[in-house]
Scaffold this motif. Structure first.
Motif, PDB file in Angstrom:
ATOM      1  N   LEU A 148      -9.496   2.808 -73.007  1.00  0.00           N
ATOM      2  CA  LEU A 148      -8.864   3.446 -71.856  1.00  0.00           C
ATOM      3  C   LEU A 148      -9.479   4.820 -71.582  1.00  0.00           C
ATOM      4  O   LEU A 148      -9.682   5.199 -70.426  1.00  0.00           O
ATOM      5  CB  LEU A 148      -7.359   3.592 -72.095  1.00  0.00           C
ATOM      6  N   TYR A 183       0.177  -3.683 -64.667  1.00  0.00           N
ATOM      7  CA  TYR A 183      -0.238  -4.926 -65.316  1.00  0.00           C
ATOM      8  C   TYR A 183       0.593  -5.018 -66.593  1.00  0.00           C
ATOM      9  O   TYR A 183       0.398  -4.256 -67.530  1.00  0.00           O
ATOM     10  CB  TYR A 183      -1.732  -4.891 -65.638  1.00  0.00           C
ATOM     11  N   ALA A 213      -7.219  -4.125 -67.862  1.00  0.00           N
ATOM     12  CA  ALA A 213      -6.019  -4.384 -68.679  1.00  0.00           C
ATOM     13  C   ALA A 213      -6.263  -5.386 -69.818  1.00  0.00           C
ATOM     14  O   ALA A 213      -5.929  -5.088 -70.976  1.00  0.00           O
ATOM     15  CB  ALA A 213      -4.860  -4.832 -67.796  1.00  0.00           C
ATOM     16  N   VAL A 269       0.274   4.130 -70.392  1.00  0.00           N
ATOM     17  CA  VAL A 269       0.611   2.893 -71.104  1.00  0.00           C
ATOM     18  C   VAL A 269       2.074   2.981 -71.514  1.00  0.00           C
ATOM     19  O   VAL A 269       2.501   3.966 -72.119  1.00  0.00           O
ATOM     20  CB  VAL A 269      -0.278   2.712 -72.345  1.00  0.00           C
ATOM     21  N   SER A 287       2.703  -2.351 -70.805  1.00  0.00           N
ATOM     22  CA  SER A 287       2.307  -2.251 -69.397  1.00  0.00           C
ATOM     23  C   SER A 287       1.234  -1.189 -69.263  1.00  0.00           C
ATOM     24  O   SER A 287       1.355  -0.099 -69.831  1.00  0.00           O
ATOM     25  CB  SER A 287       3.496  -1.858 -68.514  1.00  0.00           C
ATOM     26  N   LEU A 288       0.190  -1.532 -68.539  1.00  0.00           N
ATOM     27  CA  LEU A 288      -0.814  -0.544 -68.155  1.00  0.00           C
ATOM     28  C   LEU A 288      -0.533  -0.186 -66.702  1.00  0.00           C
ATOM     29  O   LEU A 288      -0.433  -1.074 -65.843  1.00  0.00           O
ATOM     30  CB  LEU A 288      -2.220  -1.130 -68.302  1.00  0.00           C
ATOM     31  N   TYR A 342      -8.198  -3.662 -72.426  1.00  0.00           N
ATOM     32  CA  TYR A 342      -7.427  -2.601 -73.091  1.00  0.00           C
ATOM     33  C   TYR A 342      -6.453  -3.187 -74.118  1.00  0.00           C
ATOM     34  O   TYR A 342      -6.313  -2.670 -75.223  1.00  0.00           O
ATOM     35  CB  TYR A 342      -6.654  -1.758 -72.074  1.00  0.00           C
ATOM     36  N   PHE A 343      -5.767  -4.272 -73.764  1.00  0.00           N
ATOM     37  CA  PHE A 343      -4.784  -4.867 -74.669  1.00  0.00           C
ATOM     38  C   PHE A 343      -5.435  -5.354 -75.963  1.00  0.00           C
ATOM     39  O   PHE A 343      -4.775  -5.490 -76.986  1.00  0.00           O
ATOM     40  CB  PHE A 343      -4.039  -6.012 -73.983  1.00  0.00           C
ATOM     41  N   ASP A 377       1.330 -12.651 -68.309  1.00  0.00           N
ATOM     42  CA  ASP A 377       0.790 -11.490 -67.599  1.00  0.00           C
ATOM     43  C   ASP A 377       1.374 -11.418 -66.199  1.00  0.00           C
ATOM     44  O   ASP A 377       1.405 -12.425 -65.474  1.00  0.00           O
ATOM     45  CB  ASP A 377      -0.734 -11.582 -67.508  1.00  0.00           C
ATOM     46  N   ARG A 411       2.107  -7.220 -69.853  1.00  0.00           N
ATOM     47  CA  ARG A 411       1.851  -8.389 -70.705  1.00  0.00           C
ATOM     48  C   ARG A 411       2.969  -8.527 -71.728  1.00  0.00           C
ATOM     49  O   ARG A 411       3.316  -7.569 -72.419  1.00  0.00           O
ATOM     50  CB  ARG A 411       0.512  -8.257 -71.422  1.00  0.00           C
ATOM     51  N   LEU A 429      -7.124  -3.260 -62.301  1.00  0.00           N
ATOM     52  CA  LEU A 429      -6.296  -3.624 -63.460  1.00  0.00           C
ATOM     53  C   LEU A 429      -6.718  -4.954 -64.073  1.00  0.00           C
ATOM     54  O   LEU A 429      -6.688  -5.130 -65.289  1.00  0.00           O
ATOM     55  CB  LEU A 429      -4.821  -3.678 -63.058  1.00  0.00           C
ATOM     56  N   GLN A 474       1.525  -8.878 -62.565  1.00  0.00           N
ATOM     57  CA  GLN A 474       1.067  -7.711 -61.812  1.00  0.00           C
ATOM     58  C   GLN A 474       2.007  -7.460 -60.639  1.00  0.00           C
ATOM     59  O   GLN A 474       2.402  -8.405 -59.947  1.00  0.00           O
ATOM     60  CB  GLN A 474      -0.357  -7.918 -61.288  1.00  0.00           C
TER      61      GLN A 474
END
Length: 577
Positions: A174, A125, A163, A44, A142-143, A166-167, A81, A127, A159, A83
């Motif tokens: 994660l 990914y 993602a 991350v 960013s992931l 996760y955000f 977002d 954001r 992702l 990618q």
């Protein structure tokens, strides 16, 4: 005939089981082995007010990558977002990976999907959204999935699942995902796998080099689902992009770009976003499949890349590389390059995407450069107008993008095959006859490749047998011979042919009367035979040569029989070494 087919099928299945078992054995002996067969790490990247871009989190925790570069390449500055993908050279002195030089995965994978130990892929990914709770007023993270596998569609789909979640939930989420990936079965070419993550099961088929070129991944997968449970989310491909979407603004120049890729020419793609940049570069690289693109390529290249100075110097000719960039600064930096594709935002002309024009390099301005293909390249082959008409008709009829992509992929595949088949046919003629392989002599050499001799075959066995396209095929071959793609193709095929000769020799030795041969031979000659055979067996095992089933075991048995016929002191020495 049918018996031969059955045995070939059984051999193929046994190889598949053998590969799966080898992967299982590796997995059981190493920590994070299953995870490492898919990913090097998950990290991350966040924005720190004092440090700038910084690694916030990494799994596994002991994974030491080139963090500075990964950070800088994961913040494109786009709102919302985004990618995209990037590709990096491995740093010197870094530890090895789950994949080896002669690993079972690369042995059975298509050449375009084999692992290159010198490079990593990064799947991002990113954001960036307004957030009043943050000092700068924006949430920016960013992931990133870092892998050696070029599975762009699989990892970008992964992702999209993890993602957004996760955000919202951050680290615990994660960690759970990484533990789930560590339960996945390793990628074995030819297998269909169910990959569970966050309540979703992705069903994927790992392509094999034995797949029919141009075959549908979905049909291949359906043949092998067998006992697998139905999966809610079936990915039709793990690596293919939407070619039509990537190429829609320069469809009429696709054949020119195919030639540039085939010849390994230096190309810069200047795009309006990292997504367009990375997808266009990866699509161009895939356009010459099943031929492997042997030059370097960077789907998203920035000034922070370690090769920035090397690739932007003006003291030498541009290197054989494709670079995808978004920074306007690069327009001036790369204005001396021979081929520049300048892409803008997609514009429509009625129902049709507006096509960029081919322009002279002299018209490339450092500011306000209009979209276009800036090149002096003169095409060797005539354009295939029927393809363009077919695609344009598909746009007018609102044909699905997947169908348009399938038409494009089939056309490019047939074009590449028409170019490669004469080379393959000539290469096969350089192979020694099977009857010249005898048990008591070193296998005969493969004849050297002669460009002029090959050119002499084109009149009667050239691309005209499979392609209707007219043009200077001879000139195209001559330039191809000077490219890294020819060198890479020839080295790979020569190695495969050498291994085939080794297999033939092992099989011939296996059928020979070794014990009978030793009866009138001195101990020195017999020991020499034992040492040579043992070396061959070790080499066959290390390189995983595709010998017929049972050959190596039979030879090992013969070897022990020959050793047991020697005096006890020699037996002791030979068993020790």
């Amino acid at each position: 005939m049918s018996r031969g087919l059955v045995s070939a099928k059984n051999f193929s299945e046994s190889r598949l089981v053998e590969s799966a078992n080898a992967a299982e054995n590796t997995e059981s002996s190493l920590p994070w082995a299953r995870f490492s067969s898919w990913l090097e790490c998950v990290c991350v990247v966040t924005f720190d007010l004092e440090l700038g871009q910084a690694i916030e989190l990494v799994y596994p925790h002991d994974c030491m990558l080139f963090f500075h570069m990964t950070c800088e390449m994961c913040f494109p500055g786009c709102l919302g977002d985004t990618q995209f993908s990037f590709r990096l050279r491995q740093s010197v002195g870094r530890r090895g990976s789950w994949f080896g030089e002669e690993d079972a995965y690369s042995r059975d994978a298509p050449v375009t999907l084999q692992v290159k130990l010198a490079h990593f892929y990064g799947y991002v990914y990113f954001r960036q959204v307004k957030d009043a709770a943050v000092k700068r007023g924006y949430f920016q993270k960013s992931l990133v999935l870092v892998s050696r596998l070029p599975y762009v569609h699989l990892f970008q789909s992964l992702l999209q699942i993890i993602a957004p979640e996760y955000f919202e939930k951050l680290e615990p989420c994660l960690e759970a995902v990484c533990n789930e990936i560590d339960q996945w079965q390793s990628p074995v070419p030819g297998l269909t796998l169910n990959l569970p993550v966050m309540g979703v099961v992705m069903q994927v088929r790992i392509p094999s080099k034995n797949d029919k070129p141009g075959g549908s991944p979905e049909k291949q997968a359906q043949k092998e689902v067998g006992n697998l449970l139905p999966a809610p989310m079936m990915l039709p491909t793990i690596h293919e992009l939407d070619l039509f979407k990537c190429f829609q603004s320069f469809l009429i120049h696709l054949q020119m770009l195919w030639e540039l890729m085939l010849l390994g020419e230096p190309v810069v793609v200047m795009a309006p976003s990292p997504t367009v940049s990375s997808e266009t570069v990866l699509a161009l690289v895939s356009s010459i499949a099943p031929l492997r693109y042997c030059c370097d390529y960077r789907p998203y290249f920035t000034i922070h890349d370690t090769e920035f100075k090397e690739y932007t110097t003006r003291t030498q000719a541009p290197p054989n590389v494709i670079l995808g960039v978004t920074n306007p600064f690069f327009i001036k930096t790369f204005q001396s390059w021979p081929h520049i594709i300048r892409l803008g935002e997609l514009k429509m002309s009625g129902d049709l995407p507006k096509q960029v024009k081919v322009k002279k390099l002299a018209k490339l301005k450092t500011l306000d450069t209009k979209p276009g293909i800036y090149t002096a390249h003169k095409m060797f082959l005539q354009k295939d107008k029927s393809l363009i008409k077919r695609l344009l008709k598909g746009i007018q009829r609102k044909r699905p993008s997947e169908v348009q992509s399938a038409i494009l992929r089939r056309h490019l595949l047939e074009l590449t095959q028409s170019f490669i088949i004469p080379l393959e046919r000539y290469l096969a003629s350089l192979m020694p006859l099977q009857r010249s392989v005898t048990p008591w002599k070193t296998p005969p050499q493969i004849r050297p490749f002669s460009q002029e001799e090959f050119m002499g075959t084109l009149e009667h066995a050239g691309p005209q047998l499979t392609s209707v396209l007219k043009g200077d095929w001879v000139g195209l071959y001559r330039k191809f011979f000077r490219s890294p793609n020819f060198d890479g193709w020839y080295r790979l095929r020569h190695r495969e042919m050498t291994q085939k000769l080794e297999c033939l020799h092992l099989e011939v030795v296996c059928d020979a009367d070794l014990l009978g041969w030793t009866k009138d031979k001195s101990e020195v000659e017999i020991v020499d035979l034992v040492l040579k055979l043992r070396e061959k067996l070790m080499k066959a095992g290390k390189q995983q040569l595709p010998v017929k089933e049972g050959v190596l075991e039979k030879l090992e048995g013969y070897l022990q029989t020959v050793i047991s016929s020697l005096p006890e002191d020699l037996q002791t020495v030979l068993h020790r070494y």
